[in-house]
Each structure stands twice: as structure tokens, then as C-alpha cells.
Write a protein that holds these residues in place. Structure first.
Motif, PDB file in Angstrom:
ATOM      1  N   LEU A   1      35.720  -1.568   0.356  1.00 10.38           N
ATOM      2  CA  LEU A   1      34.984  -1.225   1.571  1.00 10.38           C
ATOM      3  C   LEU A   1      34.120  -2.411   1.984  1.00 10.38           C
ATOM      4  O   LEU A   1      33.605  -3.146   1.135  1.00 10.38           O
ATOM      5  CB  LEU A   1      34.092  -0.002   1.334  1.00 10.38           C
ATOM      6  N   ASP A   2      33.964  -2.582   3.268  1.00  8.70           N
ATOM      7  CA  ASP A   2      33.076  -3.609   3.791  1.00  8.70           C
ATOM      8  C   ASP A   2      31.638  -3.198   3.478  1.00  8.70           C
ATOM      9  O   ASP A   2      31.145  -2.176   3.960  1.00  8.70           O
ATOM     10  CB  ASP A   2      33.275  -3.749   5.303  1.00  8.70           C
TER      11      ASP A   2
ATOM     12  N   GLU B   1      28.920  -4.392   4.415  1.00 10.73           N
ATOM     13  CA  GLU B   1      27.972  -4.530   5.516  1.00 10.73           C
ATOM     14  C   GLU B   1      28.203  -3.502   6.625  1.00 10.73           C
ATOM     15  O   GLU B   1      27.402  -3.411   7.553  1.00 10.73           O
ATOM     16  CB  GLU B   1      28.074  -5.938   6.118  1.00 10.73           C
ATOM     17  N   ARG B   2      29.284  -2.760   6.548  1.00  8.32           N
ATOM     18  CA  ARG B   2      29.617  -1.819   7.619  1.00  8.32           C
ATOM     19  C   ARG B   2      29.457  -0.381   7.118  1.00  8.32           C
ATOM     20  O   ARG B   2      30.117   0.012   6.158  1.00  8.32           O
ATOM     21  CB  ARG B   2      31.041  -2.051   8.105  1.00  8.32           C
ATOM     22  N   PRO B   3      28.611   0.418   7.750  1.00 11.12           N
ATOM     23  CA  PRO B   3      28.454   1.816   7.323  1.00 11.12           C
ATOM     24  C   PRO B   3      29.758   2.603   7.501  1.00 11.12           C
ATOM     25  O   PRO B   3      30.514   2.381   8.446  1.00 11.12           O
ATOM     26  CB  PRO B   3      27.360   2.350   8.242  1.00 11.12           C
ATOM     27  N   SER B   4      30.002   3.509   6.580  1.00 14.02           N
ATOM     28  CA  SER B   4      31.184   4.360   6.656  1.00 14.02           C
ATOM     29  C   SER B   4      30.925   5.612   5.834  1.00 14.02           C
ATOM     30  O   SER B   4      30.083   5.601   4.923  1.00 14.02           O
ATOM     31  CB  SER B   4      32.425   3.630   6.125  1.00 14.02           C
TER      32      SER B   4
ATOM     33  N   ASP C   1      28.770   5.871   2.260  1.00 10.67           N
ATOM     34  CA  ASP C   1      27.627   6.781   2.110  1.00 10.67           C
ATOM     35  C   ASP C   1      27.839   7.728   0.928  1.00 10.67           C
ATOM     36  O   ASP C   1      26.918   7.968   0.133  1.00 10.67           O
ATOM     37  CB  ASP C   1      27.428   7.585   3.393  1.00 10.67           C
TER      38      ASP C   1
END
Length: 229
Positions: free
Chosen positions: A163-164, A166-169, A173
Motif C-alpha cells: 500500500l502507498d 502516503e495515500r489514505p485508504s 486505516d
């Protein structure tokens, strides 16, 4: 080619054997057919088939999976991986009572990409969770699975998904919540149990709070008596 082999064709083979077997046949034939049928799962995993890791090259990152015993008996579980030098699990195995669950933490070192690979390409590393029915709350030792190899069932093969960071997903979470819960459970297990009752020393010898208070009181009386004289 499958990593640990596959039994996808086993149910079809079992149906064919059952159709060809004589109506009065029993014993070994039935056992063979049962061995070919898919094993009922003892564990439920969340996530069910993937391990999500934050993609941070050059660092050791963590993933988590909740393991719940959905069977009616105690079940032992154990992790296996294709990369034991760069991955490890906490705990690596255990015994769960019926309905009991635990969040296992998986640690993995992320290599830097090579040959112009995309940063979030799927990893070739895989994990496998196997289970074994045990009698009662026995202590977990890896040798349990060596002693009863024929009864060990493969619960799931988990593939790694990056998963990235820096990018919320939703996956990120959920991973953070599971990791926090796993850490809290680990800290709770480290704390010594509270002692709310009398302390037992040796066999049949009980030292309680009242006895200690009385001894201190008598000692003070002796000191005060000497001072008055």
C-alpha cells in the motif's frame, strides 16, 4: 506452478470414485474418499487472503491478520513463509479455544526495487497458515504439526499486497487499527497479574496483611518500651 501444490481437483476425483465404488463397499474405500474431500476450515482470517504492507523500501514494515477459531474444538495454527530470512511472525503459532481470536503481526523487510520495477508491484513472497485440531488447551510447540502431519490442514495462502504509505485508504486505516490492537494486547500480556488475595509461600504457609501489620505493631511497642525506660 503452485507454490505448495493444489487440491483443486480433489472433489471431482472423490465424486468419480464414489460413483464407481460398489454399493456395499466400506472400510478403506470410504477413508480414501473422505481424505480427498476438502477439509472444513477451523479458522477465519481477516483479511481473508491478503497481507497488506505499507511500501517503504529499505525498512522493516508490519502487517496484521486476525485469526479466529470457528470450530467446536481447540485448534493450533502455524505460520509458514517462502521468505523466512526477511519475514517473521508474532506469534509464529498458537492454540485457540473455540471462538477465541488473536491478531498476529507479520514483519517484512522491503527491498529497494530493481530493473525499473514499479514501486507497488505485487511481491512474490507468500505466507501460509496451517491448522491442527488438538485436545484441550495444550501448550503450543511447533512439534505438534510434525507429530500429526496427516491431520494438518492448509487454511489459507496469503499473498503480499503493498500500500502507498502516503495515500489514505480503507485498507491502510484497517491495518493501523489492527496493529494498534495487537500492540495493546501484547502490552497487557507483559503486565504481571494483580495479586488481590493472600500470598502463599511454600506449602500451606499463608502470610496475610494482618499478620504483617501485627508484627510491625509489636516491634513498635518494644521500641517504645525501651525508650520509656
Amino acid at each position: 506452478m503452485p507454490l505448495w501444490g493444489s487440491a483443486a481437483s480433489a472433489p471431482l476425483a472423490a465424486e468419480g470414485d464414489a460413483a464407481r465404488a460398489p454399493s456395499g463397499s466400506t472400510g478403506g474405500g470410504v477413508k480414501v474418499i473422505r481424505s480427498l474431500l476438502p477439509t472444513r476450515r477451523r479458522l477465519r482470517l481477516d483479511p481473508p487472503a491478503k497481507l497488506y504492507f505499507p511500501y517503504e523500501p529499505g525498512k522493516q514494515v508490519r502487517s496484521a491478520v486476525r485469526i479466529k477459531n470457528i470450530s467446536k474444538s481447540h485448534a493450533a495454527f502455524k505460520f509458514q513463509t517462502t521468505a523466512p530470512k526477511s519475514c517473521f511472525m508474532r506469534p509464529p503459532g498458537g492454540v485457540l479455544a473455540p471462538g477465541e481470536s488473536i491478531i498476529a503481526t507479520v514483519f517484512k523487510f522491503v527491498e529497494h526495487p530493481e530493473n525499473n520495477e514499479k514501486p507497488l508491484d505485487k511481491s512474490k513472497v507468500k505466507f501460509k497458515i496451517v491448522s491442527l485440531k488438538v485436545k484441550g488447551p495444550v501448550e503450543y510447540v511447533p512439534e505438534l504439526f510434525d507429530e500429526q502431519k496427516d491431520l494438518v490442514a492448509v487454511e489459507q495462502i496469503l499473498r503480499v499486497v503493498f500500500l502507498d504509505a502516503e495515500r489514505p485508504s480503507p485498507q491502510m486505516d484497517k491495518l493501523k487499527r489492527q496493529l494498534a490492537e495487537a500492540e495493546a494486547a501484547l502490552e497487557a500480556r507483559k503486565k504481571p497479574p494483580e495479586d488481590n488475595g493472600p500470598r502463599i509461600v511454600g506449602e500451606g504457609l499463608v502470610i496475610d496483611e494482618w499478620k504483617e501489620r501485627r508484627e510491625r505493631y509489636l516491634a513498635r511497642q518494644q521500641i517504645e518500651g525501651v525508650d520509656s525506660v
